[in-house]
Design a protein around this motif. Sequence first.
Motif, PDB file in Angstrom:
ATOM      1  N   ARG A 141       0.842  -1.214   0.000  1.00  0.00           N
ATOM      2  CA  ARG A 141       0.000   0.000   0.000  1.00  0.00           C
ATOM      3  C   ARG A 141       0.863   1.245   0.000  1.00  0.00           C
ATOM      4  O   ARG A 141       0.587   2.209  -0.711  1.00  0.00           O
ATOM      5  CB  ARG A 141      -0.929  -0.001   1.222  1.00  0.00           C
ATOM      6  N   GLU A 142       1.947   1.221   0.793  1.00  0.00           N
ATOM      7  CA  GLU A 142       2.848   2.386   0.854  1.00  0.00           C
ATOM      8  C   GLU A 142       3.483   2.642  -0.515  1.00  0.00           C
ATOM      9  O   GLU A 142       3.553   3.771  -0.987  1.00  0.00           O
ATOM     10  CB  GLU A 142       3.949   2.157   1.888  1.00  0.00           C
ATOM     11  N   LEU A 143       3.933   1.544  -1.150  1.00  0.00           N
ATOM     12  CA  LEU A 143       4.584   1.693  -2.469  1.00  0.00           C
ATOM     13  C   LEU A 143       3.585   2.183  -3.513  1.00  0.00           C
ATOM     14  O   LEU A 143       3.915   3.017  -4.352  1.00  0.00           O
ATOM     15  CB  LEU A 143       5.186   0.358  -2.911  1.00  0.00           C
ATOM     16  N   GLN A 144       2.345   1.644  -3.431  1.00  0.00           N
ATOM     17  CA  GLN A 144       1.324   2.089  -4.395  1.00  0.00           C
ATOM     18  C   GLN A 144       1.025   3.571  -4.197  1.00  0.00           C
ATOM     19  O   GLN A 144       0.866   4.325  -5.160  1.00  0.00           O
ATOM     20  CB  GLN A 144       0.048   1.266  -4.221  1.00  0.00           C
ATOM     21  N   HIS A 184      -8.764  -3.577  -8.818  1.00  0.00           N
ATOM     22  CA  HIS A 184      -8.202  -2.965 -10.028  1.00  0.00           C
ATOM     23  C   HIS A 184      -8.066  -1.447  -9.901  1.00  0.00           C
ATOM     24  O   HIS A 184      -7.615  -0.793 -10.842  1.00  0.00           O
ATOM     25  CB  HIS A 184      -9.071  -3.296 -11.252  1.00  0.00           C
ATOM     26  N   ASP A 185      -8.480  -0.902  -8.751  1.00  0.00           N
ATOM     27  CA  ASP A 185      -8.509   0.565  -8.608  1.00  0.00           C
ATOM     28  C   ASP A 185      -7.147   1.220  -8.832  1.00  0.00           C
ATOM     29  O   ASP A 185      -7.064   2.292  -9.446  1.00  0.00           O
ATOM     30  CB  ASP A 185      -9.046   0.962  -7.218  1.00  0.00           C
ATOM     31  N   VAL A 186      -6.082   0.587  -8.305  1.00  0.00           N
ATOM     32  CA  VAL A 186      -4.762   1.221  -8.432  1.00  0.00           C
ATOM     33  C   VAL A 186      -4.376   1.314  -9.915  1.00  0.00           C
ATOM     34  O   VAL A 186      -3.953   2.375 -10.394  1.00  0.00           O
ATOM     35  CB  VAL A 186      -3.695   0.444  -7.629  1.00  0.00           C
ATOM     36  N   ALA A 187      -4.561   0.219 -10.662  1.00  0.00           N
ATOM     37  CA  ALA A 187      -4.229   0.231 -12.095  1.00  0.00           C
ATOM     38  C   ALA A 187      -5.097   1.250 -12.834  1.00  0.00           C
ATOM     39  O   ALA A 187      -4.616   1.981 -13.718  1.00  0.00           O
ATOM     40  CB  ALA A 187      -4.421  -1.158 -12.689  1.00  0.00           C
ATOM     41  N   LEU A 188      -6.379   1.317 -12.452  1.00  0.00           N
ATOM     42  CA  LEU A 188      -7.287   2.286 -13.087  1.00  0.00           C
ATOM     43  C   LEU A 188      -6.825   3.720 -12.845  1.00  0.00           C
ATOM     44  O   LEU A 188      -6.792   4.550 -13.758  1.00  0.00           O
ATOM     45  CB  LEU A 188      -8.696   2.147 -12.483  1.00  0.00           C
ATOM     46  N   ARG A 189      -6.470   4.004 -11.582  1.00  0.00           N
ATOM     47  CA  ARG A 189      -6.046   5.368 -11.236  1.00  0.00           C
ATOM     48  C   ARG A 189      -4.751   5.732 -11.969  1.00  0.00           C
ATOM     49  O   ARG A 189      -4.607   6.844 -12.477  1.00  0.00           O
ATOM     50  CB  ARG A 189      -5.828   5.492  -9.719  1.00  0.00           C
ATOM     51  N   LEU A 190      -3.817   4.778 -12.000  1.00  0.00           N
ATOM     52  CA  LEU A 190      -2.547   5.052 -12.688  1.00  0.00           C
ATOM     53  C   LEU A 190      -2.794   5.310 -14.176  1.00  0.00           C
ATOM     54  O   LEU A 190      -2.260   6.257 -14.755  1.00  0.00           O
ATOM     55  CB  LEU A 190      -1.594   3.863 -12.515  1.00  0.00           C
ATOM     56  N   ILE A 192       8.934   0.406 -17.691  1.00  0.00           N
ATOM     57  CA  ILE A 192       8.879   0.385 -16.223  1.00  0.00           C
ATOM     58  C   ILE A 192       8.057  -0.835 -15.802  1.00  0.00           C
ATOM     59  O   ILE A 192       6.853  -0.903 -16.078  1.00  0.00           O
ATOM     60  CB  ILE A 192       8.206   1.679 -15.687  1.00  0.00           C
ATOM     61  N   PRO A 193       8.702  -1.831 -15.158  1.00  0.00           N
ATOM     62  CA  PRO A 193       7.986  -3.088 -14.881  1.00  0.00           C
ATOM     63  C   PRO A 193       6.654  -2.888 -14.156  1.00  0.00           C
ATOM     64  O   PRO A 193       5.647  -3.495 -14.515  1.00  0.00           O
ATOM     65  CB  PRO A 193       8.975  -3.877 -14.015  1.00  0.00           C
ATOM     66  N   SER A 194       6.604  -1.994 -13.150  1.00  0.00           N
ATOM     67  CA  SER A 194       5.358  -1.849 -12.389  1.00  0.00           C
ATOM     68  C   SER A 194       4.273  -1.121 -13.199  1.00  0.00           C
ATOM     69  O   SER A 194       3.128  -1.053 -12.768  1.00  0.00           O
ATOM     70  CB  SER A 194       5.616  -1.116 -11.075  1.00  0.00           C
ATOM     71  N   LEU A 195       4.642  -0.580 -14.368  1.00  0.00           N
ATOM     72  CA  LEU A 195       3.646   0.135 -15.183  1.00  0.00           C
ATOM     73  C   LEU A 195       3.406  -0.544 -16.535  1.00  0.00           C
ATOM     74  O   LEU A 195       2.752   0.032 -17.401  1.00  0.00           O
ATOM     75  CB  LEU A 195       4.104   1.582 -15.415  1.00  0.00           C
TER      76      LEU A 195
END
Length: 365
Positions: A167-170, A215-221, A266-269
Amino acid sequence: MKLSPMSHSSCEPLLSGNHPDLFHRSQVLVVDDDPMICDVLSQYLVQLGACCEVVSNAIQAADLIRSRQFDAILSDIYMPDGLIGMDLLSITLEHSPLTPFILMTGRPTVDNAVEAIRMGAYDYLRKPFNLDYVELTLSRALHYRRLELENRSYQEELERKVEKRTRELQGFLLNSVQSLSNALEARDPYTQGHAQNVTDIVVQLAHEIGIDESHDVALRLAAQLHDIGKIGIPDSILLKAGKLNDEEYEIMKKHAEIGYRILSPIPSLSEVSRYVYEHHERWDGRGYPQGLKGEEIHPISRLLMTAEVFDALAAERVYKKAWSLEKITAYYRDNAGKAFDPEIADALIRLIEQKKLKPRHSTAA
Ligand SMILES: [Fe+2]
């Protein structure tokens, strides 16, 4: 002699034997229709420091196993009331899988023993048994349970830490992405607030069509970054006050691919970069850059496109007024199944009707 069906509980922590700390106040259930076996076992276990619950009826034992947690269960296999030890074993595995279950029988066969272990019994005792052997078997069972509980607690703690760190990293990633998106919008004052508006709309749309919150984090990004490729569009086109000509429009269209090229390394993206690449694709295949059609387009990309168009229509620009909600609703009705995924277009119209989406005022300087 005990009453039939017999049931009693004894717990006198006398602390004796070779494993006092394992037995001390451990909750042990003994199930046997033979009152003598029950008496002998319960007296011996209480001497070892255990709290012993004795039941002579398998149905009563089944109720106890469903309602309480025991540290170990010793059960006869054959009992006269319909249920047998194997049934109690199944109930224990379902309700209390970390409780070691030890089967006992006076009619042992190799098949019985193999079947018991195969079903998940911790061990198998032959009657008549030596009490030292019972103590040894039970102490191993209690030790096993203690290790399993410690292991589970360690795993849960580890999962809590990983979840907190994730959560902190997100949060860190979202903040960084928001800064990047603000940098783009600082360059183009006519789209200030666009990424945040699209983010708010896309999250509401996703929930409206039942996409899971995971999926919210991916949606927001994706919503924050969908136009990041405009960084690579010349000022003369990006900041042009008025409609673009065909040549300029072709250059502007490249922002989807430029965004993909910026984010995909960027792997996380990498997942988000796909949504950015596809955010101008249309349901009927007439979008860009790949001309994908229908379900070839990722659902999150379809959401993104539907939300982005709403924000563009609802905003005032130098070359156009903000559209009314009635006009926007009619536009989505007309274009459902053409530009837009019909299910997502319907969801957006519902959000408008529920007054969850409003026109926005331009923040242009
Ligand atoms: Fe775009």
